[in-house]
Design a protein around this motif. Structure first.
Motif, short mmCIF file in Angstrom:
data_model
loop_
_atom_site.label_atom_id
_atom_site.label_comp_id
_atom_site.label_asym_id
_atom_site.label_seq_id
_atom_site.Cartn_x
_atom_site.Cartn_y
_atom_site.Cartn_z
N ARG A 220 34.11 48.51 31.84
CA ARG A 220 33.96 49.57 30.97
C ARG A 220 34.87 50.59 31.83
NH1 ARG A 220 29.31 51.28 31.37
NH2 ARG A 220 28.47 49.89 29.77
N GLU A 221 34.77 50.64 33.41
CA GLU A 221 35.51 51.37 34.17
C GLU A 221 37.12 51.02 34.44
OE1 GLU A 221 35.93 54.95 36.35
OE2 GLU A 221 33.96 54.16 35.45
N ALA A 222 37.26 49.61 34.83
CA ALA A 222 38.37 49.16 35.05
C ALA A 222 39.24 48.62 34.09
CB ALA A 222 38.32 48.35 36.25
N GLY A 223 38.57 48.14 32.87
CA GLY A 223 38.99 47.69 31.85
C GLY A 223 39.63 45.88 32.03
N PHE A 224 40.19 45.19 31.18
CA PHE A 224 40.58 43.85 31.39
C PHE A 224 42.10 43.65 31.59
CE2 PHE A 224 36.57 41.86 30.33
CZ PHE A 224 35.77 42.58 29.45
N PRO A 225 42.55 42.96 32.06
CA PRO A 225 44.04 42.59 32.31
C PRO A 225 44.45 42.22 30.80
CG PRO A 225 42.77 41.27 33.86
CD PRO A 225 41.68 42.00 33.01
N TYR A 226 45.89 42.71 30.92
CA TYR A 226 46.45 42.58 29.43
C TYR A 226 47.33 41.28 29.43
CZ TYR A 226 49.92 43.83 25.80
OH TYR A 226 50.59 43.94 24.49
N ALA A 227 46.95 40.54 28.49
CA ALA A 227 47.28 39.14 28.32
C ALA A 227 48.91 38.82 28.40
CB ALA A 227 47.09 38.62 26.88
N ARG A 228 49.59 39.76 27.64
CA ARG A 228 51.05 39.55 27.64
C ARG A 228 51.63 40.19 29.22
NH1 ARG A 228 54.25 42.56 22.64
NH2 ARG A 228 55.88 41.32 23.92
N GLY A 229 50.99 41.00 29.80
CA GLY A 229 51.34 41.20 31.33
C GLY A 229 50.99 40.47 32.07
N LEU A 230 49.92 39.43 31.91
CA LEU A 230 49.63 38.35 32.83
C LEU A 230 50.87 37.28 32.69
CD1 LEU A 230 45.90 37.77 31.71
CD2 LEU A 230 46.90 38.47 33.99
N HIS A 231 51.25 36.94 31.66
CA HIS A 231 52.24 36.01 31.59
C HIS A 231 53.60 36.66 31.95
CE1 HIS A 231 54.60 32.54 30.31
NE2 HIS A 231 55.41 33.73 29.48
N ALA A 232 53.87 37.81 31.73
CA ALA A 232 55.32 38.52 32.29
C ALA A 232 55.23 38.57 33.79
CB ALA A 232 55.59 39.64 31.37
N ALA A 233 54.05 39.08 34.18
CA ALA A 233 54.21 39.55 35.73
C ALA A 233 53.79 38.38 36.57
CB ALA A 233 53.58 40.91 35.93
N PHE A 234 53.01 37.56 36.20
CA PHE A 234 52.13 36.71 37.21
C PHE A 234 52.25 35.34 36.52
CE2 PHE A 234 49.85 40.50 37.01
CZ PHE A 234 50.08 40.85 38.44
N GLY A 235 52.83 34.95 35.40
CA GLY A 235 52.95 33.66 34.94
C GLY A 235 51.75 32.89 34.80
N ILE A 236 50.68 33.59 34.31
CA ILE A 236 49.38 33.25 34.09
C ILE A 236 49.26 33.11 32.41
CG2 ILE A 236 46.93 33.44 34.14
CD1 ILE A 236 47.40 34.76 37.01
N GLU A 237 49.00 31.80 31.90
CA GLU A 237 48.67 31.97 30.56
C GLU A 237 47.35 32.50 30.25
OE1 GLU A 237 51.05 30.91 28.55
OE2 GLU A 237 52.42 30.30 29.83
N PRO A 238 47.21 33.03 28.94
CA PRO A 238 45.95 33.77 28.75
C PRO A 238 44.86 32.59 28.83
CG PRO A 238 47.44 34.35 27.13
CD PRO A 238 48.35 33.32 27.95
N GLU A 239 45.20 31.40 28.24
CA GLU A 239 43.96 30.45 28.44
C GLU A 239 43.60 29.97 29.92
OE1 GLU A 239 48.02 28.02 27.68
OE2 GLU A 239 46.48 29.96 26.86
N GLN A 240 44.24 30.51 30.95
CA GLN A 240 44.06 30.04 32.26
C GLN A 240 43.23 31.37 33.10
OE1 GLN A 240 48.41 29.35 33.60
NE2 GLN A 240 47.37 27.55 34.27
N LEU A 241 42.79 32.14 32.41
CA LEU A 241 42.09 33.39 33.08
C LEU A 241 40.69 33.43 31.91
CD1 LEU A 241 41.74 35.36 35.17
CD2 LEU A 241 42.99 36.80 34.00
N LEU A 242 39.52 33.16 32.32
CA LEU A 242 38.62 33.08 31.64
C LEU A 242 37.72 34.29 32.26
CD1 LEU A 242 37.69 29.18 31.67
CD2 LEU A 242 39.17 30.55 29.97
#
Length: 357
Positions: free
Chosen positions: A146-168
């Motif tokens: 609630r304080e920090a939020g969740f990472p943005y899925a599209r930003g994960l792929h663009a900035a870190f190369g992490i697919e949404p299904e790879q971060l649980l």
């Protein structure tokens, strides 16, 4: 009198257990057979225990790619491993203030990107094949997300190369539940890494709890990252503690040169609060989202790119600063004479309590 074989093995077992708790394993070096010591007994009966990288696997450390930082973190004792963060261990990543939660999360995602990089493995048929890409589990409480939020899925792929299904994600209602999930997940080899995000210095996250997490990480051979929001340093079982804060981003690099007024790569200020080498240091790292690597920015370069000094927020003050007033060459109409006390209506507005908003 020569030490008996049983007593010698007992000493070796104790030293090995201590080295395992410290995160290093001992190497037993036997003296040449037939050599005689000054005391007259055979030197072959003596065994020197040394801790070093000779027993460490080549993939035992997660290298940031910054040589000075990896060497300061530990693991580099003159070998070719280059040091870095221990993979099979608990590592702390601190944010001094709540507003640093975004930088702490971004740095943790950068480390996860390094872990999830596609690896090529050699098969018996001499065919190179991409290794499995295991997911990363991020655990936190409702208060943390609630304080920090969740990472943005599209930003994960663009900035870190992490697919949404790879971060649980696992959102627990209480810290006790989050710790239980983290301990169970730390022992699983089906995860590439485990991230536990905690706010402050809760009493339940004590030395015993961090020892359990560290032991599970060592057993599974997987890293566990403990993210701390607005936390003070305290004794834990983690061999490495990094303090992360945001650094001003430099201008974007173009073919014609730096683009004035633009925002370039994300940057982090990394301070070593605890390491196996006990070497302090501060580094400014830039994350390259294209190549998925870190680049170091020297402190002098940071000042050259940002010549305007950054003033830190004031803290520890009981009253706000006095409001500026106009300077007049003659007394204003209705102003009190010298030595008179102003009325309650004539007092400065900043002396009375105000409600924000």
């Amino acid at each position: 009198m020569a030490m008996s074989a049983v007593a010698r093995e007992t000493v070796f077992a104790l030293r090995r257990q201590i080295a395992k708790i410290e995160g290093t394993l001992p190497e037993r070096l036997q003296a040449p057979a037939g050599a005689v010591s000054d005391a007259g007994m055979a030197a072959a009966d003596r065994t020197v225990v040394r801790r070093g990288i000779a027993v460490a696997r080549p993939d035992a450390f997660l290298r940031t790619g910054i040589g000075r930082l990896d060497a300061a973190l530990g693991g580099d004792w003159g070998g070719d491993l280059g040091g870095g963060l221990p993979k099979a261990a608990l590592s702390e990543i601190h944010g001094i203030e709540t507003r640093d939660a975004g930088a702490v999360a971004g740095f943790a995602l950068s480390l996860a990107s390094l872990i999830l990089k596609p690896s090529l493995i050699l098969k018996p048929s001499l065919v190179l094949k991409q290794g499995p890409r295991l997911p990363v589990l991020w655990i936190g409480t409702q208060e943390v997300f609630r304080e920090a939020g969740f990472p943005y899925a599209r930003g994960l792929h663009a900035a870190f190369g992490i697919e949404p299904e790879q971060l649980l994600f696992s959102e627990a209602p209480r810290l006790a539940d989050a710790l239980w999930v983290a301990e169970e997940a730390a022992r699983m080899k089906a995860l590439a890494a485990v991230i536990l995000e905690v706010r402050g210095n809760p009493q339940r996250l004590d030395l015993t709890a961090t020892r359990r997490l560290h032991a599970r990480a060592q057993s599974a051979g997987r890293p566990v990252f403990l993210l701390r929001q607005a936390a003070e340093p305290e004794p834990t079982a983690a061999p490495v503690r990094l303090i992360v804060s945001p650094a001003p981003a430099g201008p974007r690099d173009t073919v014609a040169g730096p683009l004035a007024g633009s925002i370039g790569r994300p940057a982090f200020t990394i301070s070593i609060g605890k390491s196996r080498t006990a070497l302090p240091g501060q580094f400014i790292l830039e994350w390259n989202p294209d190549e998925r690597i870190f680049d170091e920015r020297r402190i002098g370069e940071e000042r050259a790119k940002n010549p305007v000094p950054v003033v830190s927020l004031s803290r520890g003050r009981t009253d706000p600063a006095a409001a500026p007033g106009a300077v007049l060459a003659f007394p204003a109409i209705g102003s009190p004479a010298a030595g008179d006390q102003p009325s309650r209506q004539q007092r400065a507005a900043h002396l009375s309590p105000r409600r924000a908003g």
